[in-house]
Design a protein around this motif. Structure first.
Motif, PDB file in Angstrom:
ATOM      1  N   ARG A  38      29.677  22.074 -77.134  1.00  0.00           N
ATOM      2  CA  ARG A  38      30.681  22.999 -77.682  1.00  0.00           C
ATOM      3  C   ARG A  38      30.773  24.260 -76.833  1.00  0.00           C
ATOM      4  O   ARG A  38      31.858  24.775 -76.576  1.00  0.00           O
ATOM      5  N   HIS A  39      29.624  24.773 -76.397  1.00  0.00           N
ATOM      6  CA  HIS A  39      29.592  25.951 -75.532  1.00  0.00           C
ATOM      7  C   HIS A  39      30.366  25.684 -74.244  1.00  0.00           C
ATOM      8  O   HIS A  39      31.198  26.494 -73.834  1.00  0.00           O
ATOM      9  N   MET A  40      30.106  24.555 -73.594  1.00  0.00           N
ATOM     10  CA  MET A  40      30.788  24.229 -72.345  1.00  0.00           C
ATOM     11  C   MET A  40      32.292  24.086 -72.548  1.00  0.00           C
ATOM     12  O   MET A  40      33.077  24.571 -71.733  1.00  0.00           O
ATOM     13  N   GLU A  41      32.679  23.432 -73.625  1.00  0.00           N
ATOM     14  CA  GLU A  41      34.105  23.241 -73.906  1.00  0.00           C
ATOM     15  C   GLU A  41      34.801  24.594 -74.099  1.00  0.00           C
ATOM     16  O   GLU A  41      35.927  24.793 -73.643  1.00  0.00           O
ATOM     17  N   ALA A  42      34.121  25.536 -74.729  1.00  0.00           N
ATOM     18  CA  ALA A  42      34.719  26.842 -75.000  1.00  0.00           C
ATOM     19  C   ALA A  42      34.669  27.779 -73.790  1.00  0.00           C
ATOM     20  O   ALA A  42      35.577  28.585 -73.604  1.00  0.00           O
ATOM     21  N   LYS A  43      33.628  27.676 -72.973  1.00  0.00           N
ATOM     22  CA  LYS A  43      33.400  28.689 -71.938  1.00  0.00           C
ATOM     23  C   LYS A  43      33.609  28.243 -70.492  1.00  0.00           C
ATOM     24  O   LYS A  43      33.879  29.079 -69.635  1.00  0.00           O
ATOM     25  N   HIS A  44      33.455  26.955 -70.200  1.00  0.00           N
ATOM     26  CA  HIS A  44      33.402  26.542 -68.796  1.00  0.00           C
ATOM     27  C   HIS A  44      34.514  25.616 -68.329  1.00  0.00           C
ATOM     28  O   HIS A  44      34.610  25.368 -67.124  1.00  0.00           O
ATOM     29  N   VAL A  45      35.313  25.075 -69.201  1.00  0.00           N
ATOM     30  CA  VAL A  45      36.361  24.145 -68.777  1.00  0.00           C
ATOM     31  C   VAL A  45      37.693  24.532 -69.405  1.00  0.00           C
ATOM     32  O   VAL A  45      37.743  25.235 -70.419  1.00  0.00           O
ATOM     33  N   VAL A  46      38.754  24.064 -68.788  1.00  0.00           N
ATOM     34  CA  VAL A  46      40.089  24.229 -69.346  1.00  0.00           C
ATOM     35  C   VAL A  46      40.595  22.836 -69.686  1.00  0.00           C
ATOM     36  O   VAL A  46      40.803  22.001 -68.800  1.00  0.00           O
ATOM     37  N   LEU A  47      40.736  22.582 -70.967  1.00  0.00           N
ATOM     38  CA  LEU A  47      41.235  21.301 -71.454  1.00  0.00           C
ATOM     39  C   LEU A  47      42.605  21.523 -72.079  1.00  0.00           C
ATOM     40  O   LEU A  47      42.907  22.625 -72.549  1.00  0.00           O
ATOM     41  N   PRO A  48      43.421  20.470 -72.122  1.00  0.00           N
ATOM     42  CA  PRO A  48      44.697  20.622 -72.819  1.00  0.00           C
ATOM     43  C   PRO A  48      44.450  20.950 -74.284  1.00  0.00           C
ATOM     44  O   PRO A  48      43.471  20.471 -74.878  1.00  0.00           O
ATOM     45  N   PRO A  49      45.304  21.779 -74.899  1.00  0.00           N
ATOM     46  CA  PRO A  49      45.111  22.075 -76.323  1.00  0.00           C
ATOM     47  C   PRO A  49      45.268  20.816 -77.166  1.00  0.00           C
ATOM     48  O   PRO A  49      45.964  19.877 -76.767  1.00  0.00           O
ATOM     49  N   GLN A  50      44.594  20.806 -78.290  1.00  0.00           N
ATOM     50  CA  GLN A  50      44.748  19.721 -79.256  1.00  0.00           C
ATOM     51  C   GLN A  50      45.658  20.232 -80.360  1.00  0.00           C
ATOM     52  O   GLN A  50      45.524  21.374 -80.793  1.00  0.00           O
ATOM     53  N   TYR A  51      46.573  19.387 -80.802  1.00  0.00           N
ATOM     54  CA  TYR A  51      47.533  19.787 -81.827  1.00  0.00           C
ATOM     55  C   TYR A  51      47.271  19.021 -83.118  1.00  0.00           C
ATOM     56  O   TYR A  51      47.051  17.811 -83.096  1.00  0.00           O
ATOM     57  N   CYS A  52      47.301  19.745 -84.219  1.00  0.00           N
ATOM     58  CA  CYS A  52      47.141  19.145 -85.533  1.00  0.00           C
ATOM     59  C   CYS A  52      48.332  18.232 -85.800  1.00  0.00           C
ATOM     60  O   CYS A  52      49.485  18.647 -85.646  1.00  0.00           O
TER      61      CYS A  52
END
Length: 79
Positions: A38-52
């Protein structure tokens, strides 16, 4: 980076320590692998946004989307 590629990346960038797990990139520690992921996903990478799929709200991380689904729609993910 895609969400699928992120899983392999995250596994390659964490290390088991005597206190739990550690992010190799910055040294952030955590009790479990999921905390470091979770830390890496939030701080170290740029991923496409997820949509509800119910209200189309965008979320930066998988964890924030799960929390949105739980809090806004009372849906608890099994993932």
């Amino acid at each position: 980076m895609t969400h699928e590629e992120f899983d392999d990346f995250a596994e390659s960038q964490m290390q088991k320590t005597h206190q739990g797990w550690c992010c190799i990139i910055c040294g952030q520690g955590g009790q479990s692998k999921i905390h470091i992921k979770r830390h890496m996903e939030a701080k170290h990478v740029v991923l496409p946004p997820q949509y509800c799929n119910l209200c189309n709200k965008a979320a930066k991380t998988s964890h924030s989307m799960r929390m949105h689904m739980k809090n806004a729609h009372n849906i608890i993910s099994q993932l």
